[in-house]
Design a protein around this motif. Structure first.
Motif, PDB file in Angstrom:
ATOM      1  N   GLY A  16       0.827  -1.212   0.000  1.00 39.62           N
ATOM      2  CA  GLY A  16       0.000   0.000   0.000  1.00 39.62           C
ATOM      3  C   GLY A  16       0.851   1.247   0.000  1.00 39.62           C
ATOM      4  O   GLY A  16       0.611   2.178   0.762  1.00 39.62           O
ATOM      5  N   GLY A  17       1.857   1.285  -0.886  1.00 43.44           N
ATOM      6  CA  GLY A  17       2.879   2.332  -0.814  1.00 43.44           C
ATOM      7  C   GLY A  17       2.666   3.536  -1.709  1.00 43.44           C
ATOM      8  O   GLY A  17       3.532   4.409  -1.762  1.00 43.44           O
ATOM      9  N   SER A  18       1.534   3.623  -2.410  1.00 41.83           N
ATOM     10  CA  SER A  18       1.386   4.708  -3.383  1.00 41.83           C
ATOM     11  C   SER A  18       0.807   5.985  -2.804  1.00 41.83           C
ATOM     12  O   SER A  18       0.776   7.017  -3.477  1.00 41.83           O
ATOM     13  N   LYS A  19       0.331   5.947  -1.547  1.00 38.53           N
ATOM     14  CA  LYS A  19      -0.258   7.155  -0.958  1.00 38.53           C
ATOM     15  C   LYS A  19      -0.244   7.047   0.560  1.00 38.53           C
ATOM     16  O   LYS A  19       0.079   6.001   1.128  1.00 38.53           O
ATOM     17  N   GLY A  20      -0.566   8.149   1.215  1.00 42.01           N
ATOM     18  CA  GLY A  20      -0.744   8.163   2.661  1.00 42.01           C
ATOM     19  C   GLY A  20       0.481   7.723   3.443  1.00 42.01           C
ATOM     20  O   GLY A  20       1.624   8.049   3.106  1.00 42.01           O
ATOM     21  N   ILE A  21       0.227   6.954   4.491  1.00 39.61           N
ATOM     22  CA  ILE A  21       1.302   6.486   5.373  1.00 39.61           C
ATOM     23  C   ILE A  21       2.297   5.624   4.612  1.00 39.61           C
ATOM     24  O   ILE A  21       3.508   5.723   4.819  1.00 39.61           O
ATOM     25  N   GLY A  22       1.801   4.779   3.706  1.00 37.23           N
ATOM     26  CA  GLY A  22       2.683   3.894   2.957  1.00 37.23           C
ATOM     27  C   GLY A  22       3.682   4.642   2.104  1.00 37.23           C
ATOM     28  O   GLY A  22       4.870   4.305   2.070  1.00 37.23           O
ATOM     29  N   VAL A 263      -4.159   9.481  11.917  1.00 38.09           N
ATOM     30  CA  VAL A 263      -3.501  10.162  10.801  1.00 38.09           C
ATOM     31  C   VAL A 263      -4.521  10.612   9.750  1.00 38.09           C
ATOM     32  O   VAL A 263      -5.516   9.929   9.503  1.00 38.09           O
ATOM     33  N   LYS A 264      -4.237  11.735   9.133  1.00 41.86           N
ATOM     34  CA  LYS A 264      -5.071  12.235   8.026  1.00 41.86           C
ATOM     35  C   LYS A 264      -4.803  11.401   6.784  1.00 41.86           C
ATOM     36  O   LYS A 264      -3.804  11.594   6.087  1.00 41.86           O
ATOM     37  N   THR A 265      -5.699  10.438   6.506  1.00 43.91           N
ATOM     38  CA  THR A 265      -5.569   9.574   5.339  1.00 43.91           C
ATOM     39  C   THR A 265      -6.956   9.333   4.755  1.00 43.91           C
ATOM     40  O   THR A 265      -7.963   9.781   5.303  1.00 43.91           O
ATOM     41  N   ASP A 266      -6.999   8.564   3.668  1.00 43.99           N
ATOM     42  CA  ASP A 266      -8.292   8.199   3.088  1.00 43.99           C
ATOM     43  C   ASP A 266      -9.128   7.387   4.065  1.00 43.99           C
ATOM     44  O   ASP A 266     -10.352   7.554   4.137  1.00 43.99           O
ATOM     45  N   ILE A 267      -8.485   6.495   4.826  1.00 42.13           N
ATOM     46  CA  ILE A 267      -9.236   5.639   5.748  1.00 42.13           C
ATOM     47  C   ILE A 267      -9.915   6.469   6.837  1.00 42.13           C
ATOM     48  O   ILE A 267     -11.037   6.166   7.244  1.00 42.13           O
ATOM     49  N   THR A 268      -9.262   7.517   7.308  1.00 40.08           N
ATOM     50  CA  THR A 268      -9.886   8.380   8.318  1.00 40.08           C
ATOM     51  C   THR A 268     -10.668   9.528   7.685  1.00 40.08           C
ATOM     52  O   THR A 268     -11.159  10.404   8.398  1.00 40.08           O
ATOM     53  N   ARG A 269     -10.752   9.536   6.356  1.00 41.45           N
ATOM     54  CA  ARG A 269     -11.454  10.580   5.615  1.00 41.45           C
ATOM     55  C   ARG A 269     -10.948  11.970   5.981  1.00 41.45           C
ATOM     56  O   ARG A 269     -11.695  12.920   6.145  1.00 41.45           O
ATOM     57  N   ASN A 270      -9.634  12.029   6.161  1.00 43.11           N
ATOM     58  CA  ASN A 270      -8.922  13.282   6.433  1.00 43.11           C
ATOM     59  C   ASN A 270      -9.235  13.862   7.812  1.00 43.11           C
ATOM     60  O   ASN A 270      -8.937  15.026   8.088  1.00 43.11           O
ATOM     61  N   SER A 271      -9.821  13.041   8.696  1.00 46.49           N
ATOM     62  CA  SER A 271     -10.216  13.558  10.012  1.00 46.49           C
ATOM     63  C   SER A 271      -9.108  13.452  11.058  1.00 46.49           C
ATOM     64  O   SER A 271      -9.290  13.880  12.200  1.00 46.49           O
ATOM     65  N   GLY A 272      -7.972  12.866  10.693  1.00 46.70           N
ATOM     66  CA  GLY A 272      -6.923  12.600  11.679  1.00 46.70           C
ATOM     67  C   GLY A 272      -6.242  13.839  12.225  1.00 46.70           C
ATOM     68  O   GLY A 272      -6.431  14.966  11.738  1.00 46.70           O
ATOM     69  N   ILE A 273      -5.411  13.616  13.222  1.00 49.48           N
ATOM     70  CA  ILE A 273      -4.665  14.688  13.891  1.00 49.48           C
ATOM     71  C   ILE A 273      -3.260  14.814  13.308  1.00 49.48           C
ATOM     72  O   ILE A 273      -2.751  15.918  13.108  1.00 49.48           O
ATOM     73  N   LEU A 274      -2.615  13.671  13.036  1.00 50.32           N
ATOM     74  CA  LEU A 274      -1.234  13.661  12.553  1.00 50.32           C
ATOM     75  C   LEU A 274      -1.183  13.703  11.034  1.00 50.32           C
ATOM     76  O   LEU A 274      -2.119  13.281  10.354  1.00 50.32           O
ATOM     77  N   THR A 275      -0.069  14.184  10.494  1.00 50.41           N
ATOM     78  CA  THR A 275       0.161  14.123   9.048  1.00 50.41           C
ATOM     79  C   THR A 275       0.613  12.710   8.675  1.00 50.41           C
ATOM     80  O   THR A 275       1.130  11.963   9.531  1.00 50.41           O
ATOM     81  N   PRO A 276       0.460  12.301   7.405  1.00 52.58           N
ATOM     82  CA  PRO A 276       0.984  10.998   6.988  1.00 52.58           C
ATOM     83  C   PRO A 276       2.476  10.851   7.281  1.00 52.58           C
ATOM     84  O   PRO A 276       2.933   9.758   7.637  1.00 52.58           O
ATOM     85  N   GLU A 277       3.240  11.926   7.144  1.00 53.59           N
ATOM     86  CA  GLU A 277       4.676  11.876   7.439  1.00 53.59           C
ATOM     87  C   GLU A 277       4.913  11.526   8.907  1.00 53.59           C
ATOM     88  O   GLU A 277       5.771  10.699   9.239  1.00 53.59           O
ATOM     89  N   GLU A 278       4.140  12.163   9.808  1.00 50.69           N
ATOM     90  CA  GLU A 278       4.292  11.875  11.239  1.00 50.69           C
ATOM     91  C   GLU A 278       3.869  10.437  11.549  1.00 50.69           C
ATOM     92  O   GLU A 278       4.530   9.737  12.336  1.00 50.69           O
ATOM     93  N   GLY A 279       2.776   9.999  10.933  1.00 51.06           N
ATOM     94  CA  GLY A 279       2.329   8.625  11.150  1.00 51.06           C
ATOM     95  C   GLY A 279       3.346   7.617  10.660  1.00 51.06           C
ATOM     96  O   GLY A 279       3.624   6.611  11.326  1.00 51.06           O
TER      97      GLY A 279
END
Length: 308
Positions: A16-22, A263-279
């Protein structure tokens, strides 16, 4: 030559490396020195674009390979590629996942709201918003288990021989605080999932089948399964248990679970607190722990914590 792997380099695979935390995990590993990263994703166009994005940052040793973790032939092709190209695997980051729910579109903000939608909300309020903006169906629950538990497990099993060919093989299963056993209302289920000295993979299969039967009949909550985001929580709890079984069976490997944070990702629908980089940092820090470090453990935002 272009694409050649330096001597003494470590090989890392991120699902799952093309976006978000991956994607951010791939960037961090590729920038860590002496690591060649194999970025995997279902979509070849997005995966290739992600690799080019990382290369533009100056990280040359990253390559793309297609992987759908729910497709046995796709998993086999990745395993064959790694065996032929590298003959080993040093780091596996199992990041690919789905949410196991059906989204209800927000009439104001759409499917993935911007930051302004969550201004003034704390983490609990944001999770409440997510819960009121989704539906749980039997089909999404079944798909959630097939991806988040069985897909991850099948990738791991296929790549185990390559990990065992490494002098310091590591597996990091991207988990979640939603997989903690405190969400289970049944003490019997909690004890069984936490009793990894006795728990087997076969019993895990039976428990997941029981969950789906209870879910389909409408009796999951009465049986003590998690009520909200049920399939996601059950799959992550099962993956945590499987990770501990695997760590016990293969003491030569480091097998750990890591919660990246909210984390702010598609799974959390951008509702997260942390950035993908921080996650991602909370994942890669576990992947890069010193040699001989802990195994069979759970890390929450970079700190060792309880599975319960």
């Amino acid at each position: 030559m272009e694409g050649a792997t330096p001597l003494n380099t470590r090989i890392a695979v991120v699902t799952g490396g093309s976006k978000g935390i991956g994607l951010e995990a791939c960037k961090q590993l590729a920038g860590g020195g002496a690591i060649t990263v194999v970025l995997t994703a279902r979509d070849e166009t997005r995966g290739a674009a992600a690799v080019e994005q990382i290369k533009r940052l100056g990280h040359a040793h990253v390559i793309f390979h297609q992987l759908d973790i729910t497709d046995a032939s796709s998993i086999a092709r990745l395993a064959d590629f790694l065996k032929t190209r590298f003959g080993k695997l040093d780091i596996l980051v199992n990041n690919a996942a789905t949410d196991g729910i059906e989204h209800v579109i927000d009439p104001v903000y759409g499917l993935t709201p911007g930051d302004e939608a969550f201004n003034g909300m704390d983490a609990g309020q944001r999770i409440d918003w997510m819960w009121t903006s989704c539906r749980q169906t039997y089909e999404t629950a079944k798909q959630g288990l097939q991806t988040n538990y069985y897909g991850t497990k099948r990738v791991t099993e296929a790549l185990l021989p390559l990990l065992r060919s490494s002098s310091d093989g590591r597996i990091v299963n991207v988990s979640s605080n939603f997989g903690l056993l405190s969400f289970f209302r049944s003490e019997e289920l909690k004890q069984e999932l936490n009793g990894v000295d006795r728990l087997t993979e076969e019993r895990l299969d039976e428990l997941l089948a029981e969950f789906l039967r209870d879910f389909e009949s409408g009796g999951a909550e009465a049986r003590g399964w998690p009520a909200e985001f049920s399939a996601y929580k059950v799959a992550k709890a099962a993956m945590n248990a499987y990770s501990r079984i695997l760590a016990r069976r293969h003491p030569e490997l480091r097998v750990n679970c890591a919660h990246p944070g909210y984390v702010k990702t598609d799974i959390t629908r951008n509702s997260g607190i942390l950035t993908p980089e921080e996650g991602a940092r909370n994942i890669t820090s576990v992947a890069l722990l010193p040699e001989g470090g802990p195994t069979g453990r759970y890390f929450s935002e970079g700190e060792e914590a309880s599975f319960v």
